[in-house]
Design an enzyme around this catalytic site. Structure first.
Site, mmCIF file in Angstrom:
data_model
loop_
_atom_site.group_PDB
_atom_site.id
_atom_site.type_symbol
_atom_site.label_atom_id
_atom_site.label_comp_id
_atom_site.label_asym_id
_atom_site.label_seq_id
_atom_site.Cartn_x
_atom_site.Cartn_y
_atom_site.Cartn_z
ATOM 1 N N ALA A 1 0.852 -1.190 0.000
ATOM 2 C CA ALA A 1 0.000 0.000 0.000
ATOM 3 C C ALA A 1 0.887 1.238 0.000
ATOM 4 O O ALA A 1 2.017 1.214 0.503
ATOM 5 C CB ALA A 1 -0.888 -0.007 1.241
ATOM 6 N N GLU B 1 -1.109 -9.292 -0.209
ATOM 7 C CA GLU B 1 -2.492 -9.590 0.205
ATOM 8 C C GLU B 1 -3.419 -9.650 -1.010
ATOM 9 O O GLU B 1 -4.357 -10.443 -1.035
ATOM 10 C CB GLU B 1 -2.972 -8.533 1.210
ATOM 11 C CG GLU B 1 -2.236 -8.636 2.542
ATOM 12 C CD GLU B 1 -2.593 -7.505 3.475
ATOM 13 O OE1 GLU B 1 -2.176 -6.365 3.208
ATOM 14 O OE2 GLU B 1 -3.305 -7.759 4.472
ATOM 15 N N GLU C 1 4.821 -4.852 7.038
ATOM 16 C CA GLU C 1 4.037 -3.832 7.743
ATOM 17 C C GLU C 1 4.523 -3.597 9.180
ATOM 18 O O GLU C 1 4.455 -2.484 9.693
ATOM 19 C CB GLU C 1 2.544 -4.225 7.781
ATOM 20 C CG GLU C 1 1.821 -4.080 6.447
ATOM 21 C CD GLU C 1 1.831 -5.334 5.596
ATOM 22 O OE1 GLU C 1 2.712 -6.189 5.789
ATOM 23 O OE2 GLU C 1 0.937 -5.443 4.735
ATOM 24 N N GLY D 1 0.343 -5.034 1.231
ATOM 25 C CA GLY D 1 -0.970 -5.036 0.573
ATOM 26 C C GLY D 1 -0.944 -5.629 -0.817
ATOM 27 O O GLY D 1 -1.985 -6.064 -1.328
#
Ligand code: CAA
Length: 254
Positions: free
Chosen positions: A64, A110, A130, A107
């Site tokens: 992200a 993911e 993260e 992300g």
């Protein structure tokens, strides 16, 4: 439809969705994720598209976009979360393949976990960093990763934030195929799947996804219902008649 942060192209019943913010290693911002949601709506409704590949040139994506997140309040962070769109991708009724080279972090990994299959280079750099940012994976990672590789290995990756090579991810089952050219490998597989009966693929996916959510007896009962539904399709008649008549079946998706 044209997009700013992704490129979508269709060929031979296979759609390729390219994550496309190369200056930030394809980091996923809200706009890119919203575009992914729109693209999946469009591709799901397009009868010409049988299989979808998600990829990124040089890098899948470095997670992200951190610049978008640093000053978020808890309420804003909740709204920023990618999960509603990632869930839509995970539940897409068509097979979805991630083709991974370079970085696939946080992300982005993911997102790859929402795909049915993950093909990566042996040298791909995969992980969930993260924790090094003071957070943990918030786009389904704490739920999908342990289901795929077991709780202990998932905890090891998430707690340490370690970035591992594609070949190590393959040994864990996080990646299911290694290839020097993942997009080429994914395309070959996708073209093979595109010739398979789509309703059977869709209902098989529903059953396999349900295995994560329900107890065994409920799952087997759900399987029985979906399996029986296939006998209302002309593709089931065609597949079995072709076997008996010793010819190749031609599936029409009904
Ligand atoms: N967000 C925003 N920008 C990013 C980014 C990210 N996740 N990852 C890389 N970039 C940007 C860099 O800031 C840099 O931009 P500038 O050229 O403008 O400085 C550019 O992309 C190239 O990156 P680097 O210079 O850092 O390249 P590198 O090869 O030295 O390092 C890297 C590559 C190890 C991937 C490093 O960029 C990195 O650590 N990125 C962050 C990875 C990360 O922590 N991802 C998880 C994000 S959080 C998340 O995903 C939450 C969630 O669960 C939804």
């Amino acid at each position: 439809m044209s997009y700013e942060n992704i490129i979508v192209r269709n060929e031979n019943n296979v759609a390729v969705v390219n994550l496309n913010r190369p200056k930030s290693l394809n980091a996923l911002n809200s706009d890119m994720v919203a575009e992914l949601g729109k693209a999946f709506d469009e591709l799901t409704g397009d009868a010409q598209v049988k299989v979808i590949i998600i990829t990124g040139e040089k890098n899948f994506a470095a997670g992200a976009d951190i610049t978008n997140m640093v000053e978020l309040t808890p309420e804003e962070a909740y709204d920023f979360a990618f999960s509603p769109i990632y869930n839509k991708i995970a539940n897409c009724p068509k097979p979805v393949i991630a083709a991974i080279e370079g970085f696939a972090l946080g992300g982005a990994m993911e997102l790859a976990l929402c795909c049915d299959l993950r093909i990566a280079t042996p040298t791909a750099k995969i992980g969930f960093p993260e924790i090094t940012l003071g957070i943990f994976p918030g786009a389904g990672g704490t739920q999908r990763l342990p289901r795929l590789i077991g709780a202990a290995q998932a905890k090891k990756l998430i707690y340490t934030g370690a970035i591992i090579r594609g070949e190590a991810a393959y040994a864990l089952g996080l990646v299911d195929t290694l290839a020097e050219n993942p997009l080429k490998e994914a395309t070959t597989l996708a073209e093979d799947l595109a010739a398979k009966p789509p309703v059977a693929l869709k209902l098989a996916k529903e059953c396999i996804n349900a295995a994560d959510d329900v107890d065994l007896n409920t799952g087997v009962a759900f399987e029985a219902t979906n399996w029986a539904r296939l006998f209302a399709t002309s593709d089931q008649k065609e597949g079995m008649r072709a076997f008996i008549e010793k010819r190749k079946p031609t599936f029409v998706g009904k």
